[in-house]
Design a protein around this motif. Structure first.
Motif, PDB file in Angstrom:
ATOM      1  N   PRO A 433       0.963  -1.294   0.107  1.00 35.32           N
ATOM      2  CA  PRO A 433       0.068   0.015  -0.035  1.00 35.32           C
ATOM      3  C   PRO A 433       0.870   1.324   0.005  1.00 35.32           C
ATOM      4  O   PRO A 433       1.880   1.170   0.367  1.00 35.32           O
ATOM      5  N   PRO A 434       0.427   2.637  -0.390  1.00 34.44           N
ATOM      6  CA  PRO A 434       1.002   3.702  -0.317  1.00 34.44           C
ATOM      7  C   PRO A 434       1.546   3.617   1.041  1.00 34.44           C
ATOM      8  O   PRO A 434       0.712   3.658   1.955  1.00 34.44           O
ATOM      9  N   ASN A 435       2.927   4.208   1.353  1.00 37.88           N
ATOM     10  CA  ASN A 435       3.323   4.307   2.769  1.00 37.88           C
ATOM     11  C   ASN A 435       4.560   4.975   2.707  1.00 37.88           C
ATOM     12  O   ASN A 435       5.205   5.304   1.490  1.00 37.88           O
ATOM     13  N   SER A 440       6.952  -4.784   5.900  1.00 35.11           N
ATOM     14  CA  SER A 440       7.428  -6.107   5.692  1.00 35.11           C
ATOM     15  C   SER A 440       6.465  -7.101   5.490  1.00 35.11           C
ATOM     16  O   SER A 440       5.281  -6.911   5.233  1.00 35.11           O
ATOM     17  N   ILE A 441       6.747  -8.295   4.727  1.00 33.71           N
ATOM     18  CA  ILE A 441       5.908  -9.293   4.449  1.00 33.71           C
ATOM     19  C   ILE A 441       6.334 -10.734   5.233  1.00 33.71           C
ATOM     20  O   ILE A 441       7.151 -10.659   5.560  1.00 33.71           O
ATOM     21  N   ASP A 442       5.367 -11.439   5.521  1.00 36.55           N
ATOM     22  CA  ASP A 442       5.543 -12.805   5.893  1.00 36.55           C
ATOM     23  C   ASP A 442       5.533 -13.819   4.881  1.00 36.55           C
ATOM     24  O   ASP A 442       4.535 -13.947   4.113  1.00 36.55           O
ATOM     25  N   VAL A 443       6.519 -14.672   4.472  1.00 35.57           N
ATOM     26  CA  VAL A 443       6.638 -15.685   3.491  1.00 35.57           C
ATOM     27  C   VAL A 443       6.727 -17.047   4.065  1.00 35.57           C
ATOM     28  O   VAL A 443       7.483 -17.375   4.828  1.00 35.57           O
ATOM     29  N   ARG A 444       5.511 -17.676   3.820  1.00 38.36           N
ATOM     30  CA  ARG A 444       5.674 -19.251   4.290  1.00 38.36           C
ATOM     31  C   ARG A 444       5.569 -20.005   3.220  1.00 38.36           C
ATOM     32  O   ARG A 444       4.911 -19.996   2.165  1.00 38.36           O
ATOM     33  N   ALA A 461       0.621  -5.092   7.024  1.00 36.89           N
ATOM     34  CA  ALA A 461       0.008  -3.802   6.880  1.00 36.89           C
ATOM     35  C   ALA A 461      -1.493  -3.592   6.542  1.00 36.89           C
ATOM     36  O   ALA A 461      -2.141  -2.733   6.582  1.00 36.89           O
ATOM     37  N   THR A 462      -1.803  -4.660   5.365  1.00 36.35           N
ATOM     38  CA  THR A 462      -2.960  -4.565   4.972  1.00 36.35           C
ATOM     39  C   THR A 462      -4.038  -5.774   5.058  1.00 36.35           C
ATOM     40  O   THR A 462      -5.077  -5.715   5.031  1.00 36.35           O
ATOM     41  N   GLY A 463      -3.343  -6.837   5.562  1.00 35.29           N
ATOM     42  CA  GLY A 463      -3.959  -8.008   5.772  1.00 35.29           C
ATOM     43  C   GLY A 463      -4.180  -8.986   4.581  1.00 35.29           C
ATOM     44  O   GLY A 463      -4.859  -9.914   4.747  1.00 35.29           O
TER      45      GLY A 463
END
Length: 566
Positions: A433-435, A440-444, A461-463
């Protein structure tokens, strides 16, 4: 009522292939048209342009005609192989072997067969596994399960065992080498770790004999070059293979070869072969150490060493294993048949055979799986090799720049510190998103026994959640490709880093990185990066000092040899 078709087990080997079925509570191996259980993995074309498979193809070698063997080593590549005026891929050639085995099974069982459990080297990557599945499709077979070769051998060995034990499967075939550490307890057969070399096998010992013969006798045949002409090579290989076979039983033999009215005899002893094979024996040792290290087991904790694969009959190989472990390997399993017997047992498990209801088998993922990070595309493992499957793990990654609007998750498989040296499995673009921050992101990563990798990405940040089922599309034949193939089968200023010592240390560091896991792997990667930075400064004094410390560090890492501890 619909008739239930038998599920067959296939060992698709580099030198020989076998097929069988699980019936009456045990594996039954099926003979080919020659009345033999072993079908040579060889393809040739006769003067009438008819395709010959197996032993018939091998018979053409003495004539110097094209005989294609060892094409399993090329699975997953696009290298064409010529037979007469036609070109074939390794997938297409393998499909011809599989079709022949399918026909043998149908003849013996008197029914149609359309599904099989097929073995692959534990160290086969995703592309090579997909190529094997494509070959089966071309042969009219659905792959019920791909099972790692040493795992299959462990199944064949462990089925009749009642005592808890730890054993090592040493699988040296014609073209590939695998080693697995397996534990047996309470009816569970658990693979603890696997390692190997996809380009090491009996063929390499045959090449040694051929090279030494030609080095001494090329002039007798009117040649001066060190490279053996292709037509001579085909015929000479047959003689060298026979000599290797004889040397597994006798202390010496003769290689007598005749070509175009010229003839030369070469004396070979087991000691000669052992001396020539020192580099190959060193390559056999490294995967052994890696598997033991990954399984956190010392050689003295291994109860039995099970040797499978025809090349384990080579005396130098058996002596190596006996010396490293301080005991003789087990001879309770027939080397050529252990893998296919395990495939048959796996087929029985898939078919829910009542006699196998108490057998539980667990396996591991033989390669590390991860993503690219940083400007240079460094490899960040998420699932490290030899994790028990099914497996699932999540790592958190942060954007490199403030306000970044997307992250491209590039997925790789392998052991090298740099992603460009590993196998690319695909990518996933994650919008942000605009920031004004470093989001960060979670990678599984989730990996299942059938070799399917699920990648799930969460953006806190966005779900938002994204998912990708990874398949390397370059390695998978489309329906059109399969149909097309099916129809064809039917009709230089020098930079300091180029200094020999520097390059040698960097290559050594990359090898050690691939062999280690956990904190030590990160230490090696960090030291390698620092040494690279000093090389880029092109200051000879700093490079000499850094090289001294870097080499000492690598020596310390190398000295962590389990066999030396033992």
């Amino acid at each position: 009522m619909t008739e239930i078709k038998p599920l067959i087990g296939i060992d698709l080997g580099t030198s020989n292939s076998l097929v069988g079925v699980f019936e009456n509570g045990q594996p039954r191996l099926i003979e080919n048209a020659y009345g033999n259980k072993l079908t040579p993995s060889a393809i040739a074309m006769d003067e009438d342009e008819q395709i010959l498979i197996g032993q018939a193809a091998l018979e053409l070698r003495a004539s110097g005609r094209d005989v294609l063997t060892s094409f399993k080593r090329l699975m997953g590549t696009s290298k064409p192989l010529k037979l007469g005026d036609r070109s074939f891929s390794a997938v297409e050639l393998s499909s011809l072997i599989l079709r022949s085995l399918k026909q043998d099974a149908e003849h013996a069982l008197q029914c149609e067969i359309d599904e099989a459990v097929i073995t692959v080297p534990a160290y086969f990557n995703d592309i090579q596994r997909q190529a094997t599945i494509s070959a089966a499709e071309l042969a009219g077979l659905k792959v019920s399960r791909l099972i790692n070769e040493p795992t299959a051998a462990a199944l064949a060995y462990g089925l009749g065992q009642s005592d808890d034990s730890c054993f090592l499967i040493f699988d040296l075939g014609g073209g590939t080498f695998d080693v697995s550490i397996v534990e047996l307890f309470d009816g569970v057969i658990e693979v603890r770790a696997s390692a190997g070399d996809n380009y090491l096998g009996g063929d390499d010992f045959v090449q040694l004999i051929m090279k030494q013969y030609w080095k001494k006798n090329a002039s007798i045949f009117g040649y001066n070059e060190t490279t053996i002409p292709y037509d001579v090579e085909i015929a000479l290989k047959a003689k060298a293979q026979y000599c290797l076979h004889v040397l597994s039983k006798q202390t010496s033999t003769q290689l007598n070869f005749k070509w175009n009215d010229h003839e030369a005899t070469f004396e070979i002893s087991q000691d000669d072969l052992t001396n020539w094979a020192e580099p190959l024996l060193l390559r056999l040792r490294r995967p052994l150490e890696r598997a033991l290290r990954d399984a956190r087991i010392l050689p003295k904790q291994v109860d039995q060493i099970i040797m499978v694969g025809g090349a384990t009959r080579i005396p130098a190989v058996r002596k190596l294993v006996t010396k490293l472990f301080g005991r003789f390997p087990s001879t309770s399993v027939q080397p050529d048949e252990a893998i296919v017997r395990g495939a048959c047992i796996q087929a029985g498990l898939k078919a829910k055979d009542q006699s196998l209801k108490e057998v539980v088998l667990t396996d591991v993922c033989p390669f590390s799986l991860g993503i690219a990070v940083g400007d240079e595309g460094q490899f960040s493992p998420i699932l490290e090799r030899n994790i028990v499957i099914p497996a699932s793990k999540v790592n958190t990654y942060t954007a490199m720049n403030k306000g970044q609007r997307e992250i491209v998750v590039q997925i790789y498989q392998g052991e090298h510190r740099l992603c460009r040296e590993n196998v690319s499995l695909g990518s996933l673009t994650v919008p942000l998103p605009p920031n004004d921050d470093y989001l960060s992101i979670d990678v599984r990563f989730s990996y299942n026994p059938n070799g399917i990798l699920d990648v799930d990405v969460d953006v806190p940040a966005t779900g938002e959640k994204l998912q990708k089922v990874v398949v390397n599309h370059q390695s998978v034949m489309s329906a059109e490709d399969v149909e097309k193939a099916r129809l064809q089968l039917q009709s230089l200023k020098i930079h300091p880093r180029d200094n020999l010592m520097n390059k040698s240390l960097l290559l050594r560091a990359e090898r050690l990185y691939s062999e280690r896991t956990g904190d030590l792997r990160y230490q090696i990667g960090d030291r390698t990066e620092r040494f690279n930075q000093i090389l880029n400064q092109q200051d000879e004094r700093q490079i000499r000092e850094a090289r001294q410390y870097f080499e000492a560090f690598l020596n310390e890492v190398e000295d962590l040899s389990l066999f030396e501890e033992y």
